[in-house]
Design a protein around this motif. Sequence first.
Motif, short mmCIF file in Angstrom:
data_model
loop_
_atom_site.label_atom_id
_atom_site.label_comp_id
_atom_site.label_asym_id
_atom_site.label_seq_id
_atom_site.Cartn_x
_atom_site.Cartn_y
_atom_site.Cartn_z
N PHE A 144 0.78 -1.20 0.06
CA PHE A 144 0.01 -0.26 0.06
C PHE A 144 0.86 1.15 -0.07
CE2 PHE A 144 -2.26 3.19 2.47
CZ PHE A 144 -3.19 3.43 1.66
N LYS A 145 0.62 2.03 -0.81
CA LYS A 145 1.21 3.38 -1.08
C LYS A 145 0.20 4.42 -0.94
CE LYS A 145 3.49 2.05 -4.81
NZ LYS A 145 4.30 2.14 -5.67
N ARG A 146 0.57 5.40 -0.03
CA ARG A 146 -0.50 6.22 0.28
C ARG A 146 -0.34 7.49 -0.73
NH1 ARG A 146 -4.40 8.37 4.29
NH2 ARG A 146 -4.66 10.30 3.84
N LEU A 147 -1.34 7.96 -1.76
CA LEU A 147 -1.00 8.84 -2.70
C LEU A 147 -1.64 9.85 -2.09
CD1 LEU A 147 -1.56 6.87 -5.94
CD2 LEU A 147 0.72 7.47 -4.89
N LEU A 148 -1.16 11.18 -2.85
CA LEU A 148 -1.91 12.50 -2.48
C LEU A 148 -3.11 12.29 -3.15
CD1 LEU A 148 0.82 15.05 -2.59
CD2 LEU A 148 -0.29 14.48 -0.64
N THR A 189 -16.96 14.64 -9.51
CA THR A 189 -18.11 14.44 -8.80
C THR A 189 -18.05 14.13 -7.46
OG1 THR A 189 -18.25 12.07 -9.33
CG2 THR A 189 -19.28 13.79 -11.07
N PRO A 190 -18.86 14.43 -6.63
CA PRO A 190 -18.84 13.88 -5.38
C PRO A 190 -18.56 12.35 -5.19
CG PRO A 190 -20.46 15.38 -5.27
CD PRO A 190 -20.18 15.02 -6.83
N ALA A 191 -19.00 11.58 -5.99
CA ALA A 191 -19.05 9.94 -5.91
C ALA A 191 -17.48 9.67 -6.14
CB ALA A 191 -19.76 9.44 -6.99
N GLN A 192 -16.88 10.60 -7.10
CA GLN A 192 -15.36 10.16 -7.65
C GLN A 192 -14.64 10.78 -6.20
OE1 GLN A 192 -15.48 12.53 -11.27
NE2 GLN A 192 -15.90 10.75 -12.54
N LEU A 193 -14.81 11.66 -5.79
CA LEU A 193 -14.12 12.27 -4.61
C LEU A 193 -14.04 11.05 -3.54
CD1 LEU A 193 -12.24 14.32 -3.24
CD2 LEU A 193 -14.63 15.17 -2.29
N THR A 194 -15.12 10.67 -3.35
CA THR A 194 -15.28 9.60 -2.15
C THR A 194 -14.65 8.51 -2.33
OG1 THR A 194 -17.49 10.66 -1.66
CG2 THR A 194 -17.17 8.67 -0.76
N GLU A 195 -14.61 7.94 -3.86
CA GLU A 195 -14.13 6.88 -4.18
C GLU A 195 -12.47 7.08 -4.09
OE1 GLU A 195 -15.17 5.17 -7.85
OE2 GLU A 195 -13.21 4.39 -8.18
N ALA A 196 -12.07 8.20 -4.59
CA ALA A 196 -10.53 8.40 -4.21
C ALA A 196 -10.17 8.59 -2.81
CB ALA A 196 -10.21 9.74 -4.88
N LEU A 197 -10.91 8.93 -1.98
CA LEU A 197 -10.83 9.11 -0.39
C LEU A 197 -10.61 7.59 0.08
CD1 LEU A 197 -12.76 12.32 0.64
CD2 LEU A 197 -10.21 11.96 0.88
N ALA A 198 -11.57 6.86 -0.33
CA ALA A 198 -11.89 5.39 0.24
C ALA A 198 -10.46 4.72 -0.17
CB ALA A 198 -12.85 4.83 -0.27
N VAL A 199 -9.87 5.00 -1.38
CA VAL A 199 -8.79 4.13 -2.07
C VAL A 199 -7.57 4.70 -1.17
CG1 VAL A 199 -7.21 3.95 -3.94
CG2 VAL A 199 -9.59 3.66 -4.20
N GLN A 200 -7.48 6.18 -1.00
CA GLN A 200 -6.29 6.66 -0.50
C GLN A 200 -6.10 6.39 1.06
OE1 GLN A 200 -6.75 10.71 0.86
NE2 GLN A 200 -4.49 11.42 0.24
#
Lengths: 770, 72
Positions: A144-148, A189-200
């Motif tokens: 796991f690599k935490r990306l910005l 979109t808010p959904a894309q942000l949430t998905e990226a946050l979840a991965v991050q």
Amino acid sequence: MNIEIWRKKGQLSRLDTEITANREKIQQLTIENNENKQQQRLHVQELQAEIEAAYERIEQKLSEEPHKWTLIKQWIRNNANADPPDFPPLRIGERLLLLGLINARQLNKCLEEQRIHGGRLGDIAVRFGYVDRSQIQDIIDQSFKRLLLGEQLVRAGYLKRDQLEEALRVQQSVGGDIGSILISMNLITPAQLTEALAVQNQTGRLMAYNKQEVMNAKLPEAVAQRFKAIAIRRSVDQCIIAVDALLNDEAIHQLAQIIDTPVTQVLASPWEMELLWDQIYQEEQLHESTEKLKKEQPENSASQTFTFAQIICMIVIGIVIAAALLWNWFYTLVIINVVIQLMYFSMTVTKFIMILYGTKENAQIRFNAKQIQDIDERALPLYTILVPMYKESNVVPQLVHNLDQLDYPKNKLDIRLLIEKDDIEAQEVIQSLHLPSYFQMIIIPEGQPKTKPKACNYGLIRARGKYVVIYDAEDRPDPDQLKKVFLAFQQSPEHTACIQAKLNYFNSRQNLLTKFFTQEYSNWFELLLPGIMQINIPIPLGGTSNHFKTDVLKKLGAWDPYNVTEDADLGIRLYKQNYTTRVVDSRTLEEANSRFMNWIHQRSRWIKGYMQTWLVHMRHPIKLHQELGIKGFWGAQFMLLSSPLLPMLNPIFWSLLVLWYATHAGWITAFFPGIIYYLAAAQLILGNFLFIYTNIAGTYWVVHELYRKKETWLSYGLVRYALLTPIYWAMMSIASIKALWQLIRKPFYWEKTVHGFDQERYDTTKSNSL
Amino acid sequence: MLTYSAVGLKEMTVAQLQDENRQLELQILALKNERARARARYEETIKKLQATREHLLQIERGVDHFPKDISK
């Protein structure tokens, strides 16, 4: 008359044609929508099948070359922190597949489960028994690599690099998190942000959920509110909660202890959370918005119009007056007249003093253009704007335009359009506008009382801003108003809980009624209210453009949903708790009522509300005196009583005057013995002059100030109409009598004011207050 | 008198028809909104699936070109 019938016939046939055309259009749209959905579903299924096939192909290729597969496995195990050469960054499912820990069929099953119920893929694979928890943990720890966040979004293909750079530049000037900036710039979109946050954050993402399952997993509302979390699935060994901001380990531990189950969190966007709150806790939130104040501070709630003690008191006063009239009706009426004359006199003098104070330069908090320009936007907090509306869909586009004009970073706005559940038209119009994400439509559930304060309370429950303001649907606030209020709060003492902006009307030129109304508001907001602030007595707040510190407002119990002038009531409650209100030199333009009956409805509601507020706070006069102090107590009496009482008494004395001139009846003179005659005469001449003069002064004050700022939406010509003010007083008397009748018959009935009669003709939105 | 009644009846009919027409227009708006919502959902899903498909194609290529001797 035949022409009239013929004309109607023409209209009828036109309508018939339109209806037929619309029916056909509906049929056509329904068919098209169904076809589109079917096509879209098929396309999605095709792509999903392709993806499933791709996993199987990869597995097939690996099986066909076992030596290569072994090398790949070795490479992944030995170079855990890097991806194999020529490979894109591997996700957990792909690592599991390439390492041979699960097969393609199992991976596809896990992905399908994730699509339906959400959660983390690794957790699902463990739950299905395909892998051990330790195997998953090893992979996560190694790879796991935490990306910005921005990098994550670029890598996911949702954002282009130059767009990210542009957003980062915006972030440098306005501050705030990059996610909300990207959303406010409409780049993701808010959904894309949430998905990226979840991965991050290596956490699950809320996907589709089963409402019944969520209802079964429901946490007690207090727990849900405390942790800002909603349980979406609950079993003996796990509780999955949805959150829009991840809880830290300590909070997770506390929650797990409370519910006695291990907790896993999945991320949801604020908009998805809003929907969940609405679906799962609607009843509780509705209860909170209508019953909280009543339950926690029954002494401040107008849910009961008259208390038993007040009824007894009124009966006793009635009996005493009746007995006195029977004993000597003449002296009794003289004494009542003396009391009324003294009251008139004291109110006139008080108003005059207030206006004198209001003319001081420092009576309003003023800022110049440079002070506004010098604001470091990074320091600006999140601001909530509540816009309650009912059956006003016609003004929605204009409202959106007006709010878009606000000079405030869009990523720091939380605009909540509060729409009643049965107002379908407004809901559809808002949806059709495809508003940016900082606009959010909140549906107010059905329930009594159906009032503006109840809608505001509902919208306030999850307001995210540090400050909160109410605007009506037709309001046009000065673009720099939020920034001015921010500065005003910064410069005011800590106990300042509310900043009131001044209200005025954009359609003063429309007719005589709007001219009167503009004069009244100019006088009230430009002179009287700043004067009250200077004297430091309770301020009855204006219906809109009052900016609060959100935490203080919630602590006070917010608005009383049973009070039809909840703003005036809140002003008194703020004062009771030693909070102060100040007036800022910024305007919000509203639409003045231009129709007589509409005006009567609105004014009678206001007067009824003042009566309600007076009755509520005068349940325990001695206690109120202790809470407000002598100045505050008499100030509140003046503010709350003068609006309903004077217009009700005026017709009696006007009738007496007319009667005296007509008949010179001696009994009329006898009612004004000695000094009372001179007092009443002074009232008649000086008092009325003063009231008219203050209208002239107030109006002139505003027009003059506007001209200095090169704004011309009010003209000096308006000033002369102050001479006709007595007509307006007569209208007030009609409204006050209606208000008294309604107070007894329908105390909580919210008489709706219709807006939007003349929006386009008076477009002042392009002018700035500076 | 009859003429007055006829005009009154016509006015009532016009009002009824206007109301019906308004409801139909609202239905049209609702259908258009439904279509826009479905389209937005669809586009977001497709974008995500296409990204995944592209990603898997890269993995496939990675498998194809993976060196037989990684010490090189």
